[in-house]
Design an enzyme around this catalytic site. Structure first.
Site, PDB file in Angstrom:
ATOM      1  N   TYR A 177       0.716   4.380  -2.463  1.00  0.00           N
ATOM      2  CA  TYR A 177      -0.322   5.391  -2.224  1.00  0.00           C
ATOM      3  C   TYR A 177      -0.065   6.153  -0.932  1.00  0.00           C
ATOM      4  O   TYR A 177      -0.036   7.389  -0.914  1.00  0.00           O
ATOM      5  CB  TYR A 177      -1.691   4.714  -2.180  1.00  0.00           C
ATOM      6  CG  TYR A 177      -2.854   5.662  -2.043  1.00  0.00           C
ATOM      7  CD1 TYR A 177      -3.166   6.562  -3.062  1.00  0.00           C
ATOM      8  CD2 TYR A 177      -3.654   5.663  -0.909  1.00  0.00           C
ATOM      9  CE1 TYR A 177      -4.233   7.438  -2.947  1.00  0.00           C
ATOM     10  CE2 TYR A 177      -4.725   6.525  -0.783  1.00  0.00           C
ATOM     11  CZ  TYR A 177      -5.012   7.415  -1.806  1.00  0.00           C
ATOM     12  OH  TYR A 177      -6.068   8.285  -1.683  1.00  0.00           O
ATOM     13  N   ASN A 209     -18.197  -2.543  -3.039  1.00  0.00           N
ATOM     14  CA  ASN A 209     -18.143  -4.006  -3.030  1.00  0.00           C
ATOM     15  C   ASN A 209     -19.402  -4.600  -2.409  1.00  0.00           C
ATOM     16  O   ASN A 209     -20.045  -5.489  -2.984  1.00  0.00           O
ATOM     17  CB  ASN A 209     -16.930  -4.493  -2.231  1.00  0.00           C
ATOM     18  CG  ASN A 209     -15.707  -4.704  -3.091  1.00  0.00           C
ATOM     19  OD1 ASN A 209     -15.722  -4.470  -4.289  1.00  0.00           O
ATOM     20  ND2 ASN A 209     -14.623  -5.131  -2.472  1.00  0.00           N
ATOM     21  N   ARG A 218     -10.069   3.271  12.050  1.00  0.00           N
ATOM     22  CA  ARG A 218      -9.935   4.510  11.285  1.00  0.00           C
ATOM     23  C   ARG A 218     -11.116   5.415  11.626  1.00  0.00           C
ATOM     24  O   ARG A 218     -12.266   5.073  11.358  1.00  0.00           O
ATOM     25  CB  ARG A 218      -9.903   4.178   9.792  1.00  0.00           C
ATOM     26  CG  ARG A 218      -9.668   5.340   8.865  1.00  0.00           C
ATOM     27  CD  ARG A 218      -8.353   6.043   9.077  1.00  0.00           C
ATOM     28  NE  ARG A 218      -7.166   5.254   8.904  1.00  0.00           N
ATOM     29  CZ  ARG A 218      -6.684   4.824   7.744  1.00  0.00           C
ATOM     30  NH1 ARG A 218      -7.337   5.054   6.627  1.00  0.00           N
ATOM     31  NH2 ARG A 218      -5.560   4.150   7.692  1.00  0.00           N
ATOM     32  N   THR A 250     -12.669  -1.068  11.898  1.00  0.00           N
ATOM     33  CA  THR A 250     -13.638   0.020  11.797  1.00  0.00           C
ATOM     34  C   THR A 250     -13.243   1.023  10.712  1.00  0.00           C
ATOM     35  O   THR A 250     -12.071   1.184  10.376  1.00  0.00           O
ATOM     36  CB  THR A 250     -13.785   0.774  13.125  1.00  0.00           C
ATOM     37  OG1 THR A 250     -12.563   1.469  13.426  1.00  0.00           O
ATOM     38  CG2 THR A 250     -14.148  -0.173  14.259  1.00  0.00           C
ATOM     39  N   VAL A 303     -14.923  -0.839   0.032  1.00  0.00           N
ATOM     40  CA  VAL A 303     -15.832  -1.682   0.798  1.00  0.00           C
ATOM     41  C   VAL A 303     -17.296  -1.337   0.534  1.00  0.00           C
ATOM     42  O   VAL A 303     -18.138  -2.246   0.421  1.00  0.00           O
ATOM     43  CB  VAL A 303     -15.486  -1.612   2.305  1.00  0.00           C
ATOM     44  CG1 VAL A 303     -15.709  -0.213   2.871  1.00  0.00           C
ATOM     45  CG2 VAL A 303     -16.262  -2.642   3.089  1.00  0.00           C
ATOM     46  N   ARG A 341       0.810  -1.217   0.000  1.00  0.00           N
ATOM     47  CA  ARG A 341       0.000   0.000   0.000  1.00  0.00           C
ATOM     48  C   ARG A 341       0.845   1.269   0.000  1.00  0.00           C
ATOM     49  O   ARG A 341       0.310   2.379  -0.113  1.00  0.00           O
ATOM     50  CB  ARG A 341      -0.918   0.029   1.232  1.00  0.00           C
ATOM     51  CG  ARG A 341      -1.867  -1.134   1.354  1.00  0.00           C
ATOM     52  CD  ARG A 341      -2.520  -1.176   2.727  1.00  0.00           C
ATOM     53  NE  ARG A 341      -3.391  -0.035   2.950  1.00  0.00           N
ATOM     54  CZ  ARG A 341      -4.716  -0.068   2.848  1.00  0.00           C
ATOM     55  NH1 ARG A 341      -5.324  -1.203   2.526  1.00  0.00           N
ATOM     56  NH2 ARG A 341      -5.438   1.006   3.071  1.00  0.00           N
TER      57      ARG A 341
END
Length: 324
Positions: A146, A191, A278, A211, A188, A143
């Site tokens: 990014y 999806n 998060r 979260t 998410v 990751r």
């Protein structure tokens, strides 16, 4: 008085296209710049006939010479599927793209806003996340193209401010959702909605106890416009997101309820470096911008589900070139 000429890099993307509409409503001239790697031409096709709208196909890793009053620098794939597909280009977009956008702002004396990300906090050890927190980021993980790309972009913005006196704004954007999300972007919310509408298994990574905080796109666009209008002595960074915190399992169950789907839950292993918690502390945004999101998750999800239902009814595979 002439209209403000505003450029949006990545303006055919999910957030950028909503921002373009808002700015046109406010009377701006809007120039959208996008290379359509993850942006969708159809998102702005209906704007092409607008007298104050212009679209340029361009990769921000190369310089662009236009006359502009302000720049919203949104260009960069933001979903893991897209930014991990070409990680070197992702880093170049964040770094070279920011250098080129800042160079343009310097030449034209334009105000410039960076769409940074909550990913600069990595897998945080501080909760909720405040702007003073420096983050917990893996610099060599899958990751990091990014995460570290955006961290470097923030560095560049603040160095241009210190060295050249640029009027910069830095927004750290937390999970955002709403109509015009790509159904194939791997995020998410999209999806879960696509899987639920197809009655396919809802894929949950781990136990679903991690979260996230979900901000509806209209609320986010309002915050970006407010941030851009702040005086030159306010640069941020400022967290923009919804402080309401939900587990992924709670989100899945809410999507199932709102879609009426009976799709089963399917648990899979957690991806590498996936943040456990998060949630933004938005105290600064509330105090400085007078902003707080107003759209409840249930309300925003209904709007987003309606969009995906209409999309599925209009054209069964997803077509980025579909009519606007």
């Amino acid at each position: 008085m002439p209209a403000t000429r505003t450029m949006i890099t990545g303006g055919a993307g999910f957030i950028g296209s909503h921002l373009a509409r808002r700015l046109l409503e406010l009377g701006h001239e809007v120039l959208v710049v996008d290379n359509f790697y993850s942006g969708v031409r159809a998102n702005v096709r209906d704007l092409l006939s607008h007298p104050r709208f212009e679209l340029i196909r361009h990769d921000v890793t190369f310089p662009l010479y236009v006359e502009i009053d302000e720049i919203y620098h949104l260009a960069c794939p933001a979903s893991p599927i897209y930014y991990q597909r070409d990680p070197v280009q992702t880093t170049k977009t964040s770094v070279h793209g920011s250098i080129n956008a800042l160079g343009l702002a310097k030449r034209t004396h334009a105000r410039i806003l960076l769409a940074s990300t909550s990913e600069v906090y990595g897998d945080p050890t501080v909760h909720p996340q405040r702007e003073e927190y420096w983050g917990n980021v893996n610099p060599i993980g899958i990751r990091s193209c990014y995460d570290e790309g955006k961290r470097c972009a923030e560095t560049l913005f603040f160095d241009y401010r210190r060295q050249h006196g640029l009027d910069i704004k830095v927004a750290r954007i937390f999970n955002t959702y709403g109509p015009t999300m790509r159904p194939d972007d791997g995020r998410v919310v999209s999806n879960f909605i696509v899987q639920a509408l197809r009655d396919e298994p809802i894929t949950i990574y781990g136990a679903g106890e991690q979260t996230r905080s979900f901000c509806y796109v209209d609320d986010l666009v309002d915050a970006l416009v407010r941030l851009m209008a702040m005086p030159a002595d306010f640069s941020g960074p400022v967290n923009l997101g919804n402080p309401a915190e939900f587990t992924i399992l709670e989100l899945a169950n809410l999507v199932l309820e709102l879609t009426g789907s009976s799709a089963p839950l399917e648990h899979r292993d957690l991806p590498q470096d996936d943040p456990v918690r998060r949630r933004p502390d938005i105290s600064l945004a509330e105090a400085a911008l007078g902003w707080r999101p107003t759209t409840e998750l249930r309300e925003g999800l209904r709007e987003t589900i309606d969009y995906f239902r209409d999309l599925a009814a209009a054209s069964a595979p997803f077509d980025p070139e579909r009519p606007g």
